[in-house]
Design an enzyme around this catalytic site. Structure first.
Site, PDB file in Angstrom:
ATOM      1  N   ASP A  27       0.837  -1.198   0.000  1.00  0.00           N
ATOM      2  CA  ASP A  27       0.000   0.000   0.000  1.00  0.00           C
ATOM      3  C   ASP A  27       0.874   1.252   0.000  1.00  0.00           C
ATOM      4  OD1 ASP A  27      -2.394  -1.443   0.114  1.00  0.00           O
ATOM      5  OD2 ASP A  27      -2.265  -1.601   2.306  1.00  0.00           O
TER       6      ASP A  27
ATOM      7  N   TYR B  47       5.602  -8.631   8.875  1.00  0.00           N
ATOM      8  CA  TYR B  47       5.357  -7.187   8.952  1.00  0.00           C
ATOM      9  C   TYR B  47       5.530  -6.698  10.378  1.00  0.00           C
ATOM     10  CZ  TYR B  47       2.901  -7.913   4.481  1.00  0.00           C
ATOM     11  OH  TYR B  47       2.568  -8.269   3.193  1.00  0.00           O
TER      12      TYR B  47
ATOM     13  N   ASP C 191      -6.846   1.817   7.338  1.00  0.00           N
ATOM     14  CA  ASP C 191      -5.567   2.406   7.712  1.00  0.00           C
ATOM     15  C   ASP C 191      -5.762   3.887   8.019  1.00  0.00           C
ATOM     16  OD1 ASP C 191      -5.459   3.918   5.263  1.00  0.00           O
ATOM     17  OD2 ASP C 191      -4.686   2.157   4.237  1.00  0.00           O
TER      18      ASP C 191
ATOM     19  N   ARG D  72      -3.940  -4.741   7.407  1.00  0.00           N
ATOM     20  CA  ARG D  72      -4.970  -3.730   7.685  1.00  0.00           C
ATOM     21  C   ARG D  72      -6.235  -4.390   8.229  1.00  0.00           C
ATOM     22  NH1 ARG D  72      -6.797  -1.474   2.846  1.00  0.00           N
ATOM     23  NH2 ARG D  72      -5.544  -2.868   1.548  1.00  0.00           N
TER      24      ARG D  72
END
Length: 320
Positions: free
Chosen positions: A44, A72, A86, A189
């Site tokens: 993203d 992540y 987000d 997310r």
């Protein structure tokens, strides 16, 4: 200094915040003077971190990078849901924890919140967010979302291998810093959104860094500026990885010289010739690809198959 012609290899880019993965590729085309570039695992715009990029002939291995596990590091902010899940989205609900709730959680070392994080570990089905690049009828979901159109998205099987909390803070609202290791197709997310659902406060991703993508790690990643400097100094080779780095997850089979010649010529071979080295195909399981090598040279990628009732070795791609 201009980059040399016929560049081939993999560069691990440390994607910066605020641009798309496609924009990273566009900038690399300008920096390297190479049009043939592909990447693995879109990030993203607000996310940063590991973005493996294949250049020149190495683009032929992109197809084998799709199934990578990833990890992540994320900061989740509690107190609000957003439509994009987000920090860049519009708030659509949630509530900030009250002072007495924060005090109670802190006194209990956030045990309730920690148990919610732990509940994500394992196999599950996750519904991808509307603001994603998944395509329905040829259009990415985010195009429908921007028009206010809701589409029915089928949940997908994912696996969360680990979820480690590094810190929980109440200094500036309720936030948590955590690392997650997961299978392909996992949306962090959405995990943040689900944390908001389970906690009752709402939540969204505040910051997101991909720390690994398959065999590629942050310690081997370079910023676009560092890549451009390497090109200017004539040291691009120092940051290029061989394309074989992309197939470390494939079983490797060593060939004899005669077998390598047969494979290079595209001759159909019976699977029985590779008994003990390549397993018979399982009709109920996904096809297993094998990387064939001869004297350290990568020859081809193959998979066992059935043709006219016989077990054969299907050649998917000849490399050399």
């Amino acid at each position: 200094m201009s980059p040399k012609a016929n560049i081939s290899g993999i560069i691990v880019v440390n994607k910066p915040e605020g641009i798309t993965s496609f924009q990273v590729i566009s900038r690399l085309r300008r920096i390297l003077g190479e049009k043939k570039i592909g990447h693995c695992g879109t990030l993203d715009p607000f996310a940063t971190g590991v973005l493996p990029v294949c250049i020149g002939k190495a683009t032929r291995v992109v197809r084998y990078m799709d199934g990578y596990d990833k990890s992540y590091r994320c900061t989740v902010s509690f107190g609000a849901f957003t439509d994009t899940q987000d920090r860049e989205g519009t708030v659509i609900g949630g509530r900030m924890p009250e002072l007495h709730e924060l005090a109670s959680m802190k006194a209990d070392d956030f045990s309730g919140l920690r148990s919610i994080f732990a509940s994500f570990i394992g196999e599950q089905y996750q519904k991808p967010p509307m603001y994603s690049a998944i395509k329905i009828d040829g259009k990415p979901l985010y195009e429908y979302a921007r028009k206010g159109i809701s589409m029915d998205v089928t949940p997908r099987r994912i696996v969360i291998y680990s979820c480690e909390i590094h810190s929980i803070s109440v200094d500036d609202g309720l936030t948590a810093d955590f690392t997650v290791s997961c299978s392909k197709g996992t949306y962090i997310r959405t995990i943040c959104n689900d944390l908001g659902m389970k906690s009752g406060y709402g939540a969204h991703a505040k910051a997101l860094v991909r720390t690994s993508c398959g065999p590629f790690r942050m310690e081997n990643a370079y910023s676009l500026e560092e890549i451009e400097e390497a090109v200017t100094r004539g040291e691009l080779d120092s940051i290029l990885l061989p394309e074989t780095q992309a197939i470390t997850q494939l079983p490797i089979v060593e060939l004899t010289k005669d077998e390598a010649i047969d494979i290079r010529l595209g001759r159909q071979l019976l699977l029985s010739q590779f008994e003990g080295r390549i397993d018979k195909p399982d009709e109920d399981a996904p096809k297993v690809r094998y990387a064939l090598f001869c004297e350290k040279n990568w020859i081809a990628v193959v998979f066992p198959d059935v043709k006219e009732g016989e077990d054969i070795l299907r050649i998917e791609r000849v490399i050399v």
